[in-house]
Design a protein around this motif. Structure first.
Motif, PDB file in Angstrom:
ATOM      1  N   UNK A 334      29.993  54.517   3.298  1.00  0.00           N
ATOM      2  CA  UNK A 334      30.541  53.095   3.513  1.00  0.00           C
ATOM      3  C   UNK A 334      32.086  53.709   3.091  1.00  0.00           C
ATOM      4  N   UNK A 335      32.616  54.921   3.595  1.00  0.00           N
ATOM      5  CA  UNK A 335      33.890  55.347   3.669  1.00  0.00           C
ATOM      6  C   UNK A 335      34.152  56.275   2.363  1.00  0.00           C
ATOM      7  N   UNK A 336      33.405  56.474   1.523  1.00  0.00           N
ATOM      8  CA  UNK A 336      33.657  57.068   0.180  1.00  0.00           C
ATOM      9  C   UNK A 336      33.826  58.634   0.390  1.00  0.00           C
ATOM     10  N   UNK A 337      33.132  59.117   1.586  1.00  0.00           N
ATOM     11  CA  UNK A 337      33.170  60.531   1.929  1.00  0.00           C
ATOM     12  C   UNK A 337      33.991  60.623   3.339  1.00  0.00           C
ATOM     13  N   UNK A 338      35.084  61.557   3.064  1.00  0.00           N
ATOM     14  CA  UNK A 338      36.089  61.635   4.135  1.00  0.00           C
ATOM     15  C   UNK A 338      36.290  63.171   4.445  1.00  0.00           C
ATOM     16  N   UNK A 339      36.199  63.572   5.528  1.00  0.00           N
ATOM     17  CA  UNK A 339      35.678  63.192   6.905  1.00  0.00           C
ATOM     18  C   UNK A 339      34.214  63.229   6.507  1.00  0.00           C
ATOM     19  N   UNK A 340      33.485  62.669   7.456  1.00  0.00           N
ATOM     20  CA  UNK A 340      31.998  62.463   7.618  1.00  0.00           C
ATOM     21  C   UNK A 340      31.487  62.782   8.675  1.00  0.00           C
ATOM     22  N   UNK A 341      30.277  63.183   9.071  1.00  0.00           N
ATOM     23  CA  UNK A 341      29.589  63.185  10.655  1.00  0.00           C
ATOM     24  C   UNK A 341      29.734  62.024  11.246  1.00  0.00           C
ATOM     25  N   UNK A 342      29.211  60.827  10.434  1.00  0.00           N
ATOM     26  CA  UNK A 342      29.387  59.568  11.178  1.00  0.00           C
ATOM     27  C   UNK A 342      30.881  59.077  11.525  1.00  0.00           C
ATOM     28  N   UNK A 343      31.847  59.443  10.748  1.00  0.00           N
ATOM     29  CA  UNK A 343      33.072  59.025  11.154  1.00  0.00           C
ATOM     30  C   UNK A 343      33.718  59.914  12.181  1.00  0.00           C
ATOM     31  N   UNK A 344      33.522  61.099  12.265  1.00  0.00           N
ATOM     32  CA  UNK A 344      33.974  61.854  13.413  1.00  0.00           C
ATOM     33  C   UNK A 344      33.233  61.849  14.621  1.00  0.00           C
ATOM     34  N   UNK A 345      31.983  61.035  14.560  1.00  0.00           N
ATOM     35  CA  UNK A 345      31.228  60.967  16.015  1.00  0.00           C
ATOM     36  C   UNK A 345      31.521  59.400  16.367  1.00  0.00           C
ATOM     37  N   UNK A 346      31.718  58.656  15.320  1.00  0.00           N
ATOM     38  CA  UNK A 346      32.059  57.100  15.721  1.00  0.00           C
ATOM     39  C   UNK A 346      30.434  56.460  15.843  1.00  0.00           C
ATOM     40  N   UNK A 347      29.677  56.903  15.165  1.00  0.00           N
ATOM     41  CA  UNK A 347      28.256  56.189  15.310  1.00  0.00           C
ATOM     42  C   UNK A 347      27.506  56.762  13.989  1.00  0.00           C
ATOM     43  N   UNK A 348      26.955  55.568  13.488  1.00  0.00           N
ATOM     44  CA  UNK A 348      26.103  55.538  12.104  1.00  0.00           C
ATOM     45  C   UNK A 348      25.141  56.373  12.318  1.00  0.00           C
ATOM     46  N   UNK A 349      24.810  57.351  11.114  1.00  0.00           N
ATOM     47  CA  UNK A 349      23.853  58.391  11.142  1.00  0.00           C
ATOM     48  C   UNK A 349      23.296  58.398   9.555  1.00  0.00           C
ATOM     49  N   UNK A 350      22.264  58.997   9.611  1.00  0.00           N
ATOM     50  CA  UNK A 350      21.628  59.054   8.075  1.00  0.00           C
ATOM     51  C   UNK A 350      20.916  60.474   8.124  1.00  0.00           C
ATOM     52  N   UNK A 351      20.612  61.080   6.983  1.00  0.00           N
ATOM     53  CA  UNK A 351      19.564  62.111   6.904  1.00  0.00           C
ATOM     54  C   UNK A 351      18.394  61.667   6.585  1.00  0.00           C
ATOM     55  N   UNK A 352      17.371  62.081   7.531  1.00  0.00           N
ATOM     56  CA  UNK A 352      15.989  61.655   7.413  1.00  0.00           C
ATOM     57  C   UNK A 352      15.292  62.530   6.438  1.00  0.00           C
ATOM     58  N   UNK A 353      15.355  63.824   6.852  1.00  0.00           N
ATOM     59  CA  UNK A 353      14.829  64.876   6.002  1.00  0.00           C
ATOM     60  C   UNK A 353      16.019  66.072   5.485  1.00  0.00           C
ATOM     61  N   UNK A 354      15.731  66.593   4.318  1.00  0.00           N
ATOM     62  CA  UNK A 354      16.835  67.515   3.988  1.00  0.00           C
ATOM     63  C   UNK A 354      16.100  68.488   3.216  1.00  0.00           C
ATOM     64  N   UNK A 355      16.748  70.041   3.438  1.00  0.00           N
ATOM     65  CA  UNK A 355      15.974  71.067   2.862  1.00  0.00           C
ATOM     66  C   UNK A 355      17.270  71.981   2.252  1.00  0.00           C
ATOM     67  N   UNK A 356      17.130  72.380   1.127  1.00  0.00           N
ATOM     68  CA  UNK A 356      17.880  73.607   0.737  1.00  0.00           C
ATOM     69  C   UNK A 356      17.200  75.020   1.106  1.00  0.00           C
ATOM     70  N   UNK A 357      18.276  75.468   2.094  1.00  0.00           N
ATOM     71  CA  UNK A 357      17.217  76.778   2.685  1.00  0.00           C
ATOM     72  C   UNK A 357      17.936  78.122   2.105  1.00  0.00           C
ATOM     73  N   UNK A 358      19.223  77.822   1.350  1.00  0.00           N
ATOM     74  CA  UNK A 358      19.330  79.159   0.584  1.00  0.00           C
ATOM     75  C   UNK A 358      20.800  78.987  -0.349  1.00  0.00           C
ATOM     76  N   UNK A 359      20.450  79.805  -1.307  1.00  0.00           N
ATOM     77  CA  UNK A 359      21.453  79.621  -2.696  1.00  0.00           C
ATOM     78  C   UNK A 359      22.185  81.127  -2.507  1.00  0.00           C
ATOM     79  N   UNK A 360      23.348  81.050  -2.277  1.00  0.00           N
ATOM     80  CA  UNK A 360      24.263  82.214  -2.216  1.00  0.00           C
ATOM     81  C   UNK A 360      24.373  82.668  -3.839  1.00  0.00           C
ATOM     82  N   UNK A 361      24.852  83.820  -4.129  1.00  0.00           N
ATOM     83  CA  UNK A 361      25.241  84.457  -5.262  1.00  0.00           C
ATOM     84  C   UNK A 361      26.273  83.528  -5.888  1.00  0.00           C
ATOM     85  N   UNK A 362      26.417  83.516  -7.069  1.00  0.00           N
ATOM     86  CA  UNK A 362      27.169  82.585  -7.746  1.00  0.00           C
ATOM     87  C   UNK A 362      28.634  83.365  -7.763  1.00  0.00           C
ATOM     88  N   UNK A 363      29.965  82.023  -7.727  1.00  0.00           N
ATOM     89  CA  UNK A 363      31.223  82.703  -7.613  1.00  0.00           C
ATOM     90  C   UNK A 363      31.991  82.392  -8.711  1.00  0.00           C
TER      91      UNK A 363
END
Length: 363
Positions: A334-363
Motif C-alpha cells: 500500500x505504498x510503504x515500499x518504493x519502488x515496488x514491482x506492482x508500482x512499476x508494472x501498474x498491476x497489483x501483485x503478490x508473492x504466492x511462494x517464496x524461497x531463499x536460495x542463497x546467502x552470500x558471505x557477510x560483508x
C-alpha cells in the motif's frame, strides 16, 4: 586490638580471640571449599575455571567498619587474596586451568560460604536448510495457552513447530544441557523455505554437562530426525560469534512465485524487473509493525531475473541486501515500499511462494 591473620597480609598478630576480624579465618577452610567444588562439579566436563567472591551481611559490615572508623580499606585485598588462594587450591586438586573466562565460574559468598556456579554455555556455528513451509525458525508459542497446551495447538503449546525445536532436541540430549537457543542470521518467513547453502546460525547450549561432543554425530542425529531440516555443523564458537552473525549484513538471493491481478506482458515485466535494480525505501511492513520499529529502511536490489512467465504468474529471482522484505518489494504494501514491482508494472501483485536460495558471505 584489631585481630587479623597472616593470610590477610597484615603485620599485626591475632588477638586473644584467635579469630581474624577481616576474614574470620576463612582461609583455613579453603581446602574444604575446594573439595566441595570438585564434588559439586563431578558430573560436569570442564577444562578451565575462574573464581569470584562476594561480601554481604556481617562480612560486609566488618569491612565498612574497618574502612570508615579505622581507615583500613581491606575489602579489595581480602577478596583478591582469597580468590588467589582458592583458585590455587582448586587447580592443585583438579589439574584444571585457571582462566578469567573459564568454562565454569565458582563464586563464594563470604558471609555464609555458600558456593554458586555459573556454567558457561557451549556455542556451535553452523548453517541450516529448511526444506518445508510453515516451519518457524525459533519457538513460537500458542497465542491462546502461552505454551501450556490447549485444543487450539493440539496440546503442544506451540503455534508452529520450529527449526529450533528440531535442532535443539538432539543437542540437549548429547550435551546434557538444561536448555538451548538458536541464534540465526536473520530469519525467513514461516511460509518460506531456506534452501541453497543454508542460513548461518549459532546454537547456544545452556548449562551443558558435556562440552566436547562429536559434532558429526550430532549433525547426523539432527538430519535424520524430521527430514524437514538439514544442518551443517562447522565447529565450536563463542558468544562473540552470536554478536557477529546478528550484526553482519548478508546479501541474499530469493526465488518467488508472483501472482498478478491480471495478465502481464512479458516485455513490461522484464522492464519493471530491470528498473527494480535500484535503492529501495521500505517502511516497516504492516504485517510486522506490531513487533518491529516503524521506520524507513534503505536497501538495495542488486539483480533480478525472470525465470518463467505464464499469463498472470511468473517465477522471478531477486538478489538483494539483507533486511529487505521481498513480499512487500513485490506488492508495494500500500505504498510503504518504493519502488515496488506492482508500482512499476501498474498491476497489483503478490508473492504466492517464496524461497531463499542463497546467502552470500557477510560483508
Amino acid at each position: 586490638m584489631i585481630s587479623v591473620c597472616e593470610v590477610c597480609k597484615k603485620r599485626v598478630k591475632i588477638g586473644e580471640l584467635g579469630r581474624c576480624v577481616i576474614c574470620c579465618n576463612v582461609f583455613e577452610r579453603i581446602e574444604e571449599l575446594a573439595a566441595k567444588v570438585l564434588e559439586d562439579l563431578e558430573d560436569y566436563e570442564f577444562e578451565s575455571f575462574s573464581v569470584g567472591s562476594k561480601l554481604r551481611g556481617s562480612a560486609k559490615a566488618v569491612q565498612n567498619f574497618l574502612k570508615t572508623e579505622l581507615g583500613i580499606d581491606d575489602e579489595l585485598n581480602f577478596k583478591r587474596n582469597f580468590n588467589r588462594e582458592f583458585a590455587r587450591k582448586i587447580r592443585e586438586k583438579s589439574g584444571k586451568n585457571f582462566k578469567p573466562n573459564g568454562d565454569v565460574r565458582v563464586i563464594v559468598d563470604l558471609e555464609d560460604l555458600r558456593i554458586d556456579y555459573e556454567i558457561q554455555p557451549v556455542y556451535i556455528f553452523g548453517r541450516y536448510k529448511k526444506r518445508v513451509r510453515y516451519l518457524a525458525q525459533t519457538r513460537w508459542l500458542c497465542s491462546f495457552c502461552k505454551g501450556r497446551g490447549c485444543e487450539a495447538c493440539n496440546f503442544t503449546g506451540k503455534k508452529y513447530l520450529s527449526v529450533e525445536d528440531i535442532i535443539i532436541t538432539p543437542a540437549l540430549e548429547v550435551f546434557e544441557g538444561e536448555n538451548a537457543f538458536l541464534h540465526g542470521s536473520g530469519r525467513e518467513d514461516v511460509d518460506a523455505r531456506m534452501l541453497g547453502n543454508g542460513r548461518p546460525f549459532v546454537l547456544e547450549v545452556v548449562k551443558p554437562k558435556k562440552r566436547k561432543v562429536d559434532l558429526k554425530e550430532l549433525e547426523r542425529k539432527i538430519n535424520e530426525g524430521s527430514g524437514a531440516v538439514e544442518v551443517k555443523l562447522l565447529g565450536y564458537a563463542t558468544h562473540k560469534d552470536v554478536e557477529r552473525i546478528k550484526s553482519a549484513s548478508y546479501k541474499k538471493r530469493y526465488r518467488a512465485l508472483v501472482v498478478f491481478e491480471k495478465e502481464v506482458d512479458e516485455r513490461t515485466l522484464k522492464d519493471a524487473l530491470e528498473k527494480l535494480k535500484t535503492v529501495i525505501h521500505q517502511r516497516t511492513p504492516k504485517r510486522v509493525e506490531h513487533r518491529r520499529a516503524d521506520k524507513v529502511r534503505v536497501k538495495r536490489v542488486y539483480d533480478t531475473k525472470l525465470l518463467l512467465h505464464r499469463g498472470n504468474k511468473a517465477v522471478i529471482e531477486i538478489e538483494a541486501e539483507g533486511g529487505l522484505y521481498i513480499k512487500e518489494l513485490v506488492s508495494g504494501d500500500e505504498g510503504r515500499t518504493k519502488p515496488s514491482l506492482a508500482e512499476l508494472i501498474g498491476v497489483n501483485c503478490y508473492v504466492d511462494k517464496l524461497d531463499v536460495v542463497w546467502i552470500y558471505d557477510a560483508t
